[in-house]
Scaffold this active site. Sequence first.
Site, PDB file in Angstrom:
ATOM      1  N   TRP A 102      57.891  26.145  83.643  1.00 48.76           N
ATOM      2  CA  TRP A 102      57.323  25.306  83.631  1.00 48.76           C
ATOM      3  C   TRP A 102      56.331  24.156  84.316  1.00 48.76           C
ATOM      4  O   TRP A 102      55.376  24.184  84.621  1.00 48.76           O
ATOM      5  CB  TRP A 102      57.626  24.167  82.343  1.00 48.76           C
ATOM      6  CG  TRP A 102      57.508  25.720  80.748  1.00 48.76           C
ATOM      7  CD1 TRP A 102      58.905  25.964  80.759  1.00 48.76           C
ATOM      8  CD2 TRP A 102      56.309  25.843  79.981  1.00 48.76           C
ATOM      9  NE1 TRP A 102      58.386  26.640  79.445  1.00 48.76           N
ATOM     10  CE2 TRP A 102      56.865  26.986  79.029  1.00 48.76           C
ATOM     11  CE3 TRP A 102      55.200  26.013  80.595  1.00 48.76           C
ATOM     12  CZ2 TRP A 102      55.821  27.807  78.940  1.00 48.76           C
ATOM     13  CZ3 TRP A 102      53.880  26.698  80.130  1.00 48.76           C
ATOM     14  CH2 TRP A 102      54.157  27.685  78.425  1.00 48.76           C
ATOM     15  N   ASP A 172      57.702  16.478  82.315  1.00 46.16           N
ATOM     16  CA  ASP A 172      57.614  17.116  80.426  1.00 46.16           C
ATOM     17  C   ASP A 172      58.551  17.276  80.404  1.00 46.16           C
ATOM     18  O   ASP A 172      59.842  17.922  80.601  1.00 46.16           O
ATOM     19  CB  ASP A 172      56.984  18.563  81.393  1.00 46.16           C
ATOM     20  CG  ASP A 172      57.163  19.369  80.396  1.00 46.16           C
ATOM     21  OD1 ASP A 172      56.976  18.902  79.076  1.00 46.16           O
ATOM     22  OD2 ASP A 172      56.161  20.973  81.164  1.00 46.16           O
ATOM     23  N   LYS A 196      58.292  22.741  70.336  1.00 42.74           N
ATOM     24  CA  LYS A 196      60.220  23.315  70.310  1.00 42.74           C
ATOM     25  C   LYS A 196      61.363  22.183  69.457  1.00 42.74           C
ATOM     26  O   LYS A 196      61.750  22.808  69.015  1.00 42.74           O
ATOM     27  CB  LYS A 196      60.208  22.675  71.949  1.00 42.74           C
ATOM     28  CG  LYS A 196      59.548  22.898  72.835  1.00 42.74           C
ATOM     29  CD  LYS A 196      59.353  24.534  73.196  1.00 42.74           C
ATOM     30  CE  LYS A 196      58.037  25.230  73.474  1.00 42.74           C
ATOM     31  NZ  LYS A 196      57.384  25.232  74.754  1.00 42.74           N
TER      32      LYS A 196
HETATM   33  C1  LIG Z   1      56.433  25.330  75.537  1.00 43.98           C
HETATM   34  C2  LIG Z   1      56.250  24.547  77.257  1.00 43.98           C
HETATM   35  C3  LIG Z   1      55.074  24.364  77.851  1.00 43.98           C
HETATM   36  C4  LIG Z   1      53.866  24.478  76.952  1.00 43.98           C
HETATM   37  O1  LIG Z   1      53.667  23.728  75.848  1.00 43.98           O
HETATM   38  P1  LIG Z   1      52.177  23.869  74.989  1.00 43.98           P
HETATM   39  O2  LIG Z   1      52.474  22.937  74.047  1.00 43.98           O
HETATM   40  O3  LIG Z   1      52.169  25.520  74.638  1.00 43.98           O
HETATM   41  O4  LIG Z   1      50.998  24.021  75.787  1.00 43.98           O
HETATM   42  C5  LIG Z   1      54.938  23.047  78.504  1.00 43.98           C
HETATM   43  N1  LIG Z   1      56.238  22.606  79.212  1.00 43.98           N
HETATM   44  C6  LIG Z   1      57.450  23.212  78.802  1.00 43.98           C
HETATM   45  C7  LIG Z   1      58.774  22.673  79.251  1.00 43.98           C
HETATM   46  C8  LIG Z   1      57.461  23.831  77.600  1.00 43.98           C
HETATM   47  O5  LIG Z   1      58.538  24.332  76.948  1.00 43.98           O
END
Ligand SMILES: *Cc1c(COP(=O)(O)O)cnc(C)c1O
Length: 361
Positions: A102, A172, A196
């Site tokens: 990511w 993030d 998540k």
């Molecule tokens: C799932 C995830 C993403 C992407 O998320 P989307 O909402 O599908 O764009 C980005 N960063 C992390 C750490 C993730 O777990």
Amino acid sequence: MHRVYNFNAGPSTLPLPILEQAQEELVEFKDKGMSILEMSHRAKDYEELHFGATNLIRELLGLPETYKVLFLGGGATLQFAMVPMNLLPAGRSCDFTLTGAWSKKACQDAQKIGGVNIIYDGKPNNYLNLPDPTSLTVDCDAAYLHITSNETIGGVQWQSFPDTEEVPIVCDMSSDFLSRRFPIGKFGLIYAGAQKNVGPAGVTVVVIRDDMLAHSPNTLPVYLNYRTHAEGDSLYNTPPVFAIYLMKLVLENLKEAGGLETAEIWAGKRSSIIYSAIADSGSFYFCPIQAHCRSKMNIVFRLPTEDLEKQFIKEAADYGMVGLKGHRSVGGCRASLYNAMPIEGAKALAEFMGEFAVRRG
Ligand SMILES: *Cc1c(COP(=O)(O)O)cnc(C)c1O
């Protein structure tokens, strides 16, 4: 009804009482003669829940007045671009830590927009490790330092964050947002896709410090400018209303349960049940991640052969435990243990792991 234990990495398990409440309210929301799905985002009832959700996030994080909470579309992925478009002015650079899939994606988008300085790259150790936060050297002129607090695919999680003095951290937190306490003051911006840990897909939470908002160039298209959403309380255009509604129910549930302190305790319990099951198996199960940075959200592990991994995943599903396949880019197994995973789910998985190891080891 037969609900399974859902170990998927995202979208992922939600608390059953919330799904039931949403079901009950779906056709008619609070005697309004219509569903929340049909309601104007300018209606008073919607605004109440919109600001209710904002305030719950403020409360749960203990946010000072100097931060704003935004609800955006486009997933965490849009933030990979929005962050540098807004916060990385021409002639400046940002610092990045590459810790897995990511952060690499976030970095690739930032590189399309401006200068990126990679101050840590986990590639030599296959991203199975994280740096000691005190060992990082951050450029004091950097516009920000980008960190991915939990690598959902790789299974590494920062246990503490670097001291960057004047340089704001952009983080993030998609896969561990609201699972633990953290020192908010270090962060200029936090973003998290809800699917998540805090709700369904469709809404991304952005927490941004007021001084960061001043950087956004006026030349940006209107939706892509954080100021648009900060000034319009995330109601400039139609927000993802149903996702925000469901997220609010999740946030209420978390607050009633005791907030981040409780979430942190439960995340510790769930994950130690599974890590113990790995350790207690002799060498049947194997977690490749360095012990000091193992994720409490996404536990990756291997079995002696790929064939056994397939068998394990299949048999677990027969016992009502699904979503245990590792991401296709890394293989193996992965158990995602987000806030909504009941402790019984972790116990059931650990028990099955023990039984499978005895039978097939
Ligand atoms: C799932 C995830 C993403 C992407 O998320 P989307 O909402 O599908 O764009 C980005 N960063 C992390 C750490 C993730 O777990």
